[in-house]
Design an enzyme around this catalytic site. Structure first.
Site, PDB file in Angstrom:
ATOM      1  N   HIS A 277       0.676  -1.655  -0.123  1.00  0.00           N
ATOM      2  CA  HIS A 277       0.172   0.044   0.000  1.00  0.00           C
ATOM      3  C   HIS A 277       0.722   1.000  -0.286  1.00  0.00           C
ATOM      4  O   HIS A 277       1.148   1.696   0.920  1.00  0.00           O
ATOM      5  CB  HIS A 277      -0.553   0.011   1.294  1.00  0.00           C
TER       6      HIS A 277
ATOM      7  N   GLU B 266     -10.140 -11.223   5.774  1.00  0.00           N
ATOM      8  CA  GLU B 266      -8.133 -10.862   6.276  1.00  0.00           C
ATOM      9  C   GLU B 266      -9.374 -10.698   7.730  1.00  0.00           C
ATOM     10  O   GLU B 266      -9.213  -9.889   7.585  1.00  0.00           O
ATOM     11  CB  GLU B 266      -7.994  -9.585   5.798  1.00  0.00           C
TER      12      GLU B 266
ATOM     13  N   TRP C  21      -1.024   0.173  10.327  1.00  0.00           N
ATOM     14  CA  TRP C  21      -1.511  -1.108  10.197  1.00  0.00           C
ATOM     15  C   TRP C  21       0.096  -1.466  10.869  1.00  0.00           C
ATOM     16  O   TRP C  21       0.400  -3.481  11.769  1.00  0.00           O
ATOM     17  CB  TRP C  21      -1.759  -2.278   9.730  1.00  0.00           C
TER      18      TRP C  21
HETATM   19 FE   FE2 Z   1      -3.380  -5.558   1.943  1.00  0.00          FE
END
Ligand code: FE2
Length: 412
Positions: free
Chosen positions: A58, A212, A314
């Site tokens: 990302h 996920e 994250w």
């Molecule tokens: Fe991802």
């Protein structure tokens, strides 16, 4: 230009690789080590491979951890919250600067093919616009595939469908999705039908963040695989993460595998990210929260590893080195048997190239683009064991990175 004294995967002996007009002209066996002529590259017995591939990252979120606040719990959900805060302050220049910095890190680790997900749940689509510019500006370093990624959902986000369609019109290469994050099971299913339709109509590839979550009832993978099968699009479709598969029971999984195999879809696992973010609702024993990489591979399906994040809300670590992710993945997925280690680079090279549908634009063969990387070890096993560095990266016949070995000294 020639690369001499090269070792190649799945072959014994030494080779010279001749590059001409941005293509590989020939690969010839060498009877013994030779002295590199002026202007040639000396692999010095190191492994020469086609470039490493980053199939899942990302780039719009990289290098933002701690801005404005750190993810204190380390969970996926706090990550989404922190990203929401950071997103409010994002600018065009900020996105481009961070993405280009990260591409520099990827280049330093021998990566030349990258698939990045870009959040398109933003009415301005500013990050996408920035990434489209990055794709052009970084062309001399990497081939960048851009995924229109609806971080906050297609059906659950205002105008989600229109934003996806607009992203494709603007030039996204790949259609994304996040069915397990939609508000309801039905929305998850309809989001997949919508995105597959959009991809089929536009000719885009597909890469869905799929299941996920550790929830064993999250079963969107079967929907994606069936859509791909019916539309005969399997080789162009990728399921990323699929970590719920780590929690499916074996009876369901054995039925699912039959469909997955018939569909022909590809899989990306991000083992460092998943081991960090999943298993968070477990006490003990704790699940690994990683998909069934070894089982998919042994069943003849195409799986590869991606890094997902570099220092973002994250996942706070990461430095662009996909070999670090490979090493972690081999540990986490129980893939350190002798045979797995002998071919471990498949998971960051050939399998990933297949996921990205690179076709004849990838691979060390005469006629293909003169893209290659020299590694500082002689075979797959030693590359991963010693965490070998990329010593040089050649793109279209031009050296874009050369690393000089570190020098240790031992004073008396
Ligand atoms: Fe991802």
């Amino acid at each position: 230009m020639k690369v001499v004294n090269a070792r190649l995967r799945r072959r014994t002996g030494l080779y010279s690789i001749t590059l001409q007009d941005e293509r590989i002209q020939s690969i010839t066996a060498q009877p013994q080590l030779c002295v590199a002529q002026e202007g040639n590259l000396d692999a010095a017995g190191g492994l020469v491979i086609p470039p490493l591939v980053e199939p899942h990252i990302h780039l719009d979120a990289v290098l933002t951890a701690g801005e404005p606040e750190w993810n204190m719990s380390g969970t996926l959900f706090e990550g989404i919250e922190r990203w929401g805060q950071r997103k409010a302050t994002i600018t065009h220049e900020d996105t481009k600067r961070r993405a280009l910095t990260a591409i520099g890190l990827l280049r330093d680790h021998g990566i030349q093919h990258v698939r990045t997900h870009v959040d398109v749940t933003d009415p301005s689509l500013a990050a996408l616009q920035a990434m489209l510019e990055v794709r052009e500006e970084a062309r001399n370093l990497v081939d960048l595939q851009i995924v229109a990624f609806p971080q906050e959902g297609i059906e659950s986000f205002p105008d989600g469908r229109a934003l996806m369609a607009r992203a494709v019109e603007m030039g996204a290469d790949v259609v994304g999705g996040i069915p397990h994050f939609e508000n309801t099971r039905e929305q998850g299913v309809s989001s997949i039908k919508f995105l597959m339709e959009l991809a089929q109509r536009s000719g885009c590839l597909v890469d869905v963040h799929c299941d996920e979550t550790d929830d064993p009832q999250s079963r969107f993978l079967e929907v994606l695989a069936e859509e791909a099968r019916v539309r005969d699009m399997g080789t162009r479709v990728t399921a990323s993460h699929t970590v719920a598969m780590g929690s499916y029971d074996n009876a369901y999984c054995s039925k699912l595998f039959r469909l997955l195999k018939r569909s022909g879809i590809n899989f990306v696992s991000c083992p460092t990210e998943s081991i960090h973010l999943q298993g968070r609702f477990d006490t003990w024993p704790k699940r690994r929260g990683v998909t069934r990489v070894a089982e998919l591979d042994h069943a003849g399906m195409n799986v590869c590893f991606g890094q997902d994040s570099i220092k973002d809300p994250w996942y706070p670590l990461g430095n662009g080195n996909i070999l670090r992710v490979l090493e972690a993945g081999l540990h986490i997925c129980h893939m350190m048997g002798y045979e797995d280690l002998q071919r471990s680079l498949d998971f960051v090279t050939d399998n990933s190239a297949r996921t990205l549908s690179l076709g004849d634009n990838y691979g060390l063969e005469p006629g293909r683009p003169a893209n290659l990387v020299i590694l500082d070890a002689e075979d797959d096993y030693e590359v991963v064991r010693r965490q070998a560095k990329a010593r040089a990266s050649v793109r279209l016949g031009r050296v874009i990175m050369q690393r000089h070995p570190e020098r240790l000294e031992y004073p008396q």
